[in-house]
Motif scaffolding. Structure first.
Motif, PDB file in Angstrom:
ATOM      1  N   CYS A 124       0.863  -1.176   0.000  1.00 44.50           N
ATOM      2  CA  CYS A 124       0.000   0.000   0.000  1.00 44.50           C
ATOM      3  C   CYS A 124       0.903   1.230   0.000  1.00 44.50           C
ATOM      4  N   ALA A 125       1.011   1.870  -1.137  1.00 45.04           N
ATOM      5  CA  ALA A 125       1.810   3.080  -1.258  1.00 45.04           C
ATOM      6  C   ALA A 125       0.977   4.271  -0.800  1.00 45.04           C
ATOM      7  N   THR A 126       1.550   5.095   0.059  1.00 45.78           N
ATOM      8  CA  THR A 126       0.797   6.208   0.620  1.00 45.78           C
ATOM      9  C   THR A 126       1.435   7.544   0.260  1.00 45.78           C
ATOM     10  N   SER A 127       0.630   8.584   0.271  1.00 46.94           N
ATOM     11  CA  SER A 127       1.123   9.938   0.039  1.00 46.94           C
ATOM     12  C   SER A 127       0.107  10.913   0.596  1.00 46.94           C
ATOM     13  N   GLY A 128       0.559  12.161   0.802  1.00 48.38           N
ATOM     14  CA  GLY A 128      -0.342  13.216   1.229  1.00 48.38           C
ATOM     15  C   GLY A 128      -0.477  13.385   2.723  1.00 48.38           C
ATOM     16  N   PHE A 129       0.296  12.632   3.504  1.00 44.45           N
ATOM     17  CA  PHE A 129       0.263  12.782   4.953  1.00 44.45           C
ATOM     18  C   PHE A 129       1.568  12.236   5.531  1.00 44.45           C
ATOM     19  N   THR A 130       1.793  12.519   6.805  1.00 46.25           N
ATOM     20  CA  THR A 130       3.005  12.037   7.474  1.00 46.25           C
ATOM     21  C   THR A 130       2.768  10.608   7.933  1.00 46.25           C
TER      22      THR A 130
ATOM     23  N   SER B 173       4.383   8.236   9.354  1.00 43.67           N
ATOM     24  CA  SER B 173       4.795   7.718  10.657  1.00 43.67           C
ATOM     25  C   SER B 173       3.942   8.234  11.803  1.00 43.67           C
ATOM     26  N   ASN B 174       2.987   9.108  11.532  1.00 47.00           N
ATOM     27  CA  ASN B 174       2.137   9.669  12.579  1.00 47.00           C
ATOM     28  C   ASN B 174       0.835   8.908  12.780  1.00 47.00           C
ATOM     29  N   TYR B 175       0.607   7.870  11.975  1.00 47.93           N
ATOM     30  CA  TYR B 175      -0.710   7.223  11.977  1.00 47.93           C
ATOM     31  C   TYR B 175      -0.624   5.709  12.150  1.00 47.93           C
ATOM     32  N   TYR B 176      -1.690   5.149  12.694  1.00 52.42           N
ATOM     33  CA  TYR B 176      -1.924   3.726  12.592  1.00 52.42           C
ATOM     34  C   TYR B 176      -2.425   3.440  11.170  1.00 52.42           C
ATOM     35  N   MET B 177      -2.062   2.274  10.678  1.00 48.77           N
ATOM     36  CA  MET B 177      -2.532   1.812   9.377  1.00 48.77           C
ATOM     37  C   MET B 177      -3.116   0.411   9.554  1.00 48.77           C
TER      38      MET B 177
ATOM     39  N   ASP C 216       5.910   3.289  16.200  1.00 47.22           N
ATOM     40  CA  ASP C 216       6.747   2.407  17.003  1.00 47.22           C
ATOM     41  C   ASP C 216       6.751   0.962  16.517  1.00 47.22           C
ATOM     42  N   GLY C 217       5.969   0.665  15.486  1.00 49.73           N
ATOM     43  CA  GLY C 217       5.975  -0.671  14.903  1.00 49.73           C
ATOM     44  C   GLY C 217       5.127  -1.686  15.614  1.00 49.73           C
TER      45      GLY C 217
ATOM     46  N   LYS D 291       9.923   4.659   2.244  1.00 50.18           N
ATOM     47  CA  LYS D 291       9.050   4.581   1.075  1.00 50.18           C
ATOM     48  C   LYS D 291       7.607   4.946   1.394  1.00 50.18           C
ATOM     49  N   ASN D 292       7.305   5.166   2.691  1.00 52.42           N
ATOM     50  CA  ASN D 292       5.923   5.469   3.110  1.00 52.42           C
ATOM     51  C   ASN D 292       4.949   4.414   2.592  1.00 52.42           C
ATOM     52  N   THR D 293       5.348   3.183   2.765  1.00 54.58           N
ATOM     53  CA  THR D 293       4.571   2.061   2.222  1.00 54.58           C
ATOM     54  C   THR D 293       4.262   1.044   3.311  1.00 54.58           C
ATOM     55  N   LEU D 294       3.056   0.527   3.245  1.00 48.39           N
ATOM     56  CA  LEU D 294       2.570  -0.494   4.158  1.00 48.39           C
ATOM     57  C   LEU D 294       2.563  -1.830   3.426  1.00 48.39           C
ATOM     58  N   TYR D 295       2.895  -2.901   4.142  1.00 51.00           N
ATOM     59  CA  TYR D 295       2.925  -4.226   3.536  1.00 51.00           C
ATOM     60  C   TYR D 295       2.100  -5.220   4.340  1.00 51.00           C
ATOM     61  N   LEU D 296       1.666  -6.263   3.653  1.00 53.90           N
ATOM     62  CA  LEU D 296       1.068  -7.412   4.331  1.00 53.90           C
ATOM     63  C   LEU D 296       1.652  -8.655   3.674  1.00 53.90           C
ATOM     64  N   GLN D 297       2.517  -9.337   4.415  1.00 48.62           N
ATOM     65  CA  GLN D 297       3.082 -10.598   3.952  1.00 48.62           C
ATOM     66  C   GLN D 297       2.153 -11.715   4.375  1.00 48.62           C
ATOM     67  N   MET D 298       1.684 -12.475   3.416  1.00 43.52           N
ATOM     68  CA  MET D 298       0.712 -13.530   3.691  1.00 43.52           C
ATOM     69  C   MET D 298       1.325 -14.882   3.335  1.00 43.52           C
TER      70      MET D 298
END
Length: 125
Positions: free
Chosen positions: A22-28, A30-34, A55-56, A76-83
């Protein structure tokens, strides 16, 4: 503006692995839960996993615990899900979402306020 773009879905066989992004943009970032949420055809939304990008700290639904891993790349401001060890019942449209944290007394919960368009994961032999 906030943008979330999922990718990496596809067709895999049972017990195989897949990583969605999940590539993200338009916000900080590291300041949010995803959060990752999925929806199987004809069914409701199912929460899969969340991460405090700062904090991970990670959280998982019982249905995926031990098989799925949520992670983030703060450069990279990217979220991953390894399945891993995928099952046919994991077949769904997978969405990423940006959350805000809400409080109820001493408890807290997440509200997913921005969503991506989803990426389809199909597990079938």
């Amino acid at each position: 503006q906030v943008q979330l773009v999922e990718s990496g879905g596809g067709l895999v066989q049972p017990e195989e692995s897949l990583r969605v992004s999940c590539a993200t943009s338009g916000f900080t970032f590291s300041n949010y839960y995803m959060t990752w949420v999925r929806q199987a055809a004809g069914k409701g939304l199912e929460w899969v996993s969340s991460i405090n990008t700062g904090d991970g700290s990670t959280y998982y639904a019982d249905s995926v615990k031990g098989r799925f891993t949520i992670s983030r790349d703060l450069v990279k401001n990217t979220l991953y899900l390894q399945m891993n060890s995928l099952k046919p019942e994991d077949t769904a449209l997978y969405y990423c979402a940006r959350d805000r944290k809400e409080y109820w007394g001493s408890m807290w919960y997440l509200v997913s306020e921005y969503w991506g368009q989803g990426t389809q994961v199909t597990v079938s032999s």
